[in-house]
Design an enzyme around this catalytic site. Structure first.
Site, PDB file in Angstrom:
ATOM      1  N   GLU A 130      39.226  37.370  37.182  1.00 38.26           N
ATOM      2  CA  GLU A 130      39.487  36.579  35.985  1.00 38.26           C
ATOM      3  C   GLU A 130      40.894  36.842  35.440  1.00 38.26           C
ATOM      4  OE1 GLU A 130      36.231  34.504  34.189  1.00 38.26           O
ATOM      5  OE2 GLU A 130      37.364  34.257  36.038  1.00 38.26           O
ATOM      6  N   THR A 183      42.107  27.372  31.107  1.00 40.16           N
ATOM      7  CA  THR A 183      41.690  28.418  30.173  1.00 40.16           C
ATOM      8  C   THR A 183      42.870  29.009  29.416  1.00 40.16           C
ATOM      9  OG1 THR A 183      39.801  28.974  31.581  1.00 40.16           O
ATOM     10  CG2 THR A 183      40.489  30.629  29.971  1.00 40.16           C
TER      11      THR A 183
END
Length: 315
Positions: A130, A183
């Site tokens: 991530e 994101t």
């Protein structure tokens, strides 16, 4: 020891209303599949990803490669891997695309190496995947993708993740307008400070959602899905958001909010029949708007990352 394995890690809904960066749940029937093979050398090779040729295959840049390298570093191992990724979660969908690949990679490597780590311990390796894609090692997607269920990241320092009990009748309807919201971009627009009054309201909803889930109180779950901090800002990035939310509530949803950083929108319901009704409303609404979209209906996936097939060959 198995030499080759095929695994699945589910897509996820993160934030889940008021729980920015701390809540997540795993979906059924949608996720990434990885085929991972032990190599006879120390190289990590990632094959080009069918349908997503723009995604990196360099193991230092690809989330699956980064997650596996984090695991190998902890073991002080030079083991090499061959990785084939079949992406079923579109990047930028708000459904944990990078988390699905990161979780699946960490899970597969761990299985092939004899399971030195528990699923919960794998979270910190998947988090590094991530970090590679968003700049932050957040755990709200990878935790439910690995563990399944509805999860809470209680703390990042030290990392403390918790599984929250939930009523089995809880279902989810999701609509994914076919646009991409990165994101990193959606985080950049958020405010860095909020008022104490707003924070107190948000804390109440976080606590209320946990209490509603644990007690099976659907009315409390619905009342607690309100998000006063992130939704008002991110919703402007999603075409038709206000109308979609109105349609969901009118169709019987407990509540409706943004999945992850968007553009996907989720609604929680009591029972599958209501989730299907909400999904039809989502579909009709975005069809009328002329916006290409996908719709999903799901229960909460209780299993998380799993082995699909141990592919015969052993070492």
């Amino acid at each position: 020891m198995e030499k080759k394995i095929k695994v699945f890690a589910p897509a996820t809904v993160a934030n889940v209303g008021p729980g920015f960066d701390i809540f997540g749940l795993a979906l059924e029937g949608i996720g990434d599949e990885l085929e991972v093979t032990l190599r006879d050398d120390s190289a990590i090779k990632i094959h080009p990803i069918e349908g997503y040729e723009n995604l990196p295959t360099d193991p230092d840049l690809n989330v699956a490669g980064v997650a596996i390298q984090a695991l190998l570093k902890e073991l002080d191992s030079q083991q090499g891997f061959e990785i084939v990724i079949r992406k079923r979660v579109m990047p930028g969908s708000g459904l944990g695309s990078s988390a699905s690949s990161s979780a699946a990679a960490a899970y597969a490597a761990n299985e092939l190496l004899g399971s030195p780590f528990s699923k919960k311990e794998l979270v910190r390796f998947a988090m590094e995947g991530e970090r590679a894609t968003s700049g932050k090692a957040h755990a709200d997607n990878v935790t439910p993708s690995l563990l399944g269920g509805f999860t809470l990241v209680r703390s990042y320092g030290p990392l403390d993740v918790v599984s929250i009990p939930y009523p089995k009748e809880l279902h989810i309807a999701v609509v994914h307008p076919q646009i991409e919201v990165k994101t990193a971009d959606s985080k950049r627009i958020l405010k860095r400070e909020v008022s104490l009054e707003m924070a107190i309201s948000q804390w109440g909803n976080v606590a209320g959602l946990v209490a509603g889930l644990a007690s099976g109180n659907f009315d409390l779950i619905g009342r607690s899905l309100e998000d006063h901090i992130v939704e008002p800002i991110r919703s402007v990035l999603i075409p038709g958001y206000a109308g979609a939310k109105h349609q969901a509530i009118a169709s019987g949803a407990l509540g409706c909010n943004i999945s992850g950083s968007g553009p996907s929108i989720f609604a929680l319901t009591e029972g599958k029949a209501t989730a299907e009704k909400v999904a039809r409303a989502f579909d009709e609404y975005y069809t009328d708007l002329g916006i290409d979209h996908k719709v999903y209906v799901s229960g909460i996936n209780a299993e998380g990352a799993k082995t699909i097939n141990k592919l015969a060959e052993k070492v």
